[in-house]
Design a protein around this motif. Structure first.
Motif, PDB file in Angstrom:
ATOM      1  N   ILE A 119      32.704  40.765  40.769  1.00  0.00           N
ATOM      2  CA  ILE A 119      33.728  39.989  40.635  1.00  0.00           C
ATOM      3  C   ILE A 119      35.079  40.375  41.871  1.00  0.00           C
ATOM      4  O   ILE A 119      35.917  39.698  41.794  1.00  0.00           O
ATOM      5  CB  ILE A 119      33.828  40.170  38.609  1.00  0.00           C
ATOM      6  CG1 ILE A 119      31.965  39.869  38.474  1.00  0.00           C
ATOM      7  CG2 ILE A 119      34.767  39.282  38.645  1.00  0.00           C
ATOM      8  CD1 ILE A 119      32.298  39.636  37.363  1.00  0.00           C
TER       9      ILE A 119
ATOM     10  N   ASN B 290      22.296  43.828  40.668  1.00  0.00           N
ATOM     11  CA  ASN B 290      23.173  43.905  39.371  1.00  0.00           C
ATOM     12  C   ASN B 290      23.269  42.622  39.088  1.00  0.00           C
ATOM     13  O   ASN B 290      22.459  41.713  39.186  1.00  0.00           O
ATOM     14  CB  ASN B 290      25.018  43.489  40.697  1.00  0.00           C
ATOM     15  CG  ASN B 290      25.951  43.761  40.106  1.00  0.00           C
ATOM     16  OD1 ASN B 290      26.720  43.438  39.020  1.00  0.00           O
ATOM     17  ND2 ASN B 290      27.283  43.329  40.936  1.00  0.00           N
TER      18      ASN B 290
ATOM     19  N   ASP C 188      25.617  37.567  37.534  1.00  0.00           N
ATOM     20  CA  ASP C 188      27.186  37.063  37.408  1.00  0.00           C
ATOM     21  C   ASP C 188      27.319  35.938  37.137  1.00  0.00           C
ATOM     22  O   ASP C 188      28.247  35.036  36.820  1.00  0.00           O
ATOM     23  CB  ASP C 188      28.557  38.144  38.389  1.00  0.00           C
ATOM     24  CG  ASP C 188      28.060  39.476  37.631  1.00  0.00           C
ATOM     25  OD1 ASP C 188      27.859  40.165  36.050  1.00  0.00           O
ATOM     26  OD2 ASP C 188      28.480  39.648  37.929  1.00  0.00           O
TER      27      ASP C 188
ATOM     28  N   ASN D  23      28.227  47.073  34.161  1.00  0.00           N
ATOM     29  CA  ASN D  23      26.783  47.724  34.475  1.00  0.00           C
ATOM     30  C   ASN D  23      26.147  48.992  34.325  1.00  0.00           C
ATOM     31  O   ASN D  23      25.543  49.564  34.188  1.00  0.00           O
ATOM     32  CB  ASN D  23      26.566  47.294  36.339  1.00  0.00           C
ATOM     33  CG  ASN D  23      26.794  46.624  36.999  1.00  0.00           C
ATOM     34  OD1 ASN D  23      26.999  45.153  35.910  1.00  0.00           O
ATOM     35  ND2 ASN D  23      26.978  46.026  38.072  1.00  0.00           N
TER      36      ASN D  23
ATOM     37  N   THR E  30      34.599  46.606  34.467  1.00  0.00           N
ATOM     38  CA  THR E  30      35.230  46.340  33.204  1.00  0.00           C
ATOM     39  C   THR E  30      34.279  48.130  33.427  1.00  0.00           C
ATOM     40  O   THR E  30      34.736  48.867  33.749  1.00  0.00           O
ATOM     41  CB  THR E  30      34.134  45.279  32.631  1.00  0.00           C
ATOM     42  OG1 THR E  30      32.635  46.234  33.844  1.00  0.00           O
ATOM     43  CG2 THR E  30      34.069  44.587  33.116  1.00  0.00           C
TER      44      THR E  30
END
Ligand code: GLU
Length: 266
Positions: A54, A135, A138, A150, A212
């Motif tokens: 992202i 991953n 998303d 993650n 995040t």
């Protein structure tokens, strides 16, 4: 503790893989690719959980930070994931390693049949000598069905493949008694035997503009992993070569000691 690890999961966060501008830290990624390729060559089966889709996609699309809306994040992830895999294919390829991409949603792990399919896929990749790069998917996952970070995803992957160790690379040396950016008396905790209230309090909240997580998601990931019998280390990703030291039995970062025998996800 990690000296005899034969199968490991290494997770790198956005802050390890990118600069503050959100652009890829190519030098760091190259060093990571070298270490993971070398470990694989030495007989340690390695799965790599990457973040950054992202963040990197947002930069490529000219945004100043991660989009706030779900479709915006989905689109950014779609662009960034391509960019990431392009770079990994190139960097791991330089060390003669083959990588494969696995994009996972929570339901792939929670649903029995899909989980078994996923395990088969991992096992075949390991059998072929491939380094799986994972991953969260998303671009298709929406709020209600995502892990969202993650750290937790990497613990689920470690459990799924019955890894011997989970190594979470961060932008901090490990877990401290307090936030070292705010408290000069904060000291690193080298070993955590039990994740109790005191440890949860030491983690506190934190976040960055492109990633995040923060320490609290690392602690919840460590909790899941150690309860599944998997030793977990949170360490600084600035020097990926420290993973050698760790696997040679040295003290690096914070070790969360596993509790009880290894339990998989079957
Ligand atoms: N899956 C997200 C990404 O690739 C990262 C989640 C996280 O930062 O933990 O951008």
């Amino acid at each position: 503790m990690l000296k005899d690890a034969k199968r490991i999961v290494v997770k790198a966060g956005t802050s390890t893989l990118t600069y503050g501008t959100g652009k890829m830290n190519v030098r760091r990624m190259r060093r990571l690719a070298e270490v993971l390729s070398d470990l694989q060559n030495s007989g340690v089966q390695t799965a790599f959980v990457t973040s950054g889709a992202i963040g990197i996609g947002s930069v490529k699309l000219g945004f100043e930070e991660r989009p706030c809306d779900t479709p915006g994040r989905q689109a950014a992830a779609s662009v960034g994931q391509c960019e990431l895999m392009f770079m990994y294919d190139k960097l791991f390829g330089e060390y003669d390693s083959v990588v494969g991409q696995l994009l996972i949603t929570r339901s792939d792990i929670e649903n029995g049949e899909r989980r078994r399919n996923l395990i088969n896929s991992f096992e075949k990749l390991f059998e072929y000598g491939v380094i799986p790069i994972i991953n969260e998917n998303d671009s298709v996952a929406v709020e209600e069905i995502v892990y969202g970070d993650n750290d937790n995803l990497s613990a689920h992957v470690a459990k799924l493949i019955k890894a011997d160790a989970l190594i979470i690379l961060s932008d901090i040396d490990g877990l401290f008694t307090a936030n070292p950016a705010e408290d000069e008396n904060a000291v690193l905790i080298p070993v955590v035997e039990c994740i109790d209230e005191e440890i949860l309090a030491a983690a506190g909240p934190s976040c960055s503009s492109f990633g995040t997580g923060g320490m609290s998601t690392k602690i919840s990931a460590a909790k899941l992993a150690v309860e599944s019998g998997i030793d977990t280390v949170v360490m600084n990703g600035a020097n990926p070569e420290d993973i050698y030291k760790l696997l040679d039995g040295g003290q690096v970062g914070t070790l969360f000691k596993s509790r009880g025998p290894k339990k998989g996800s079957f």
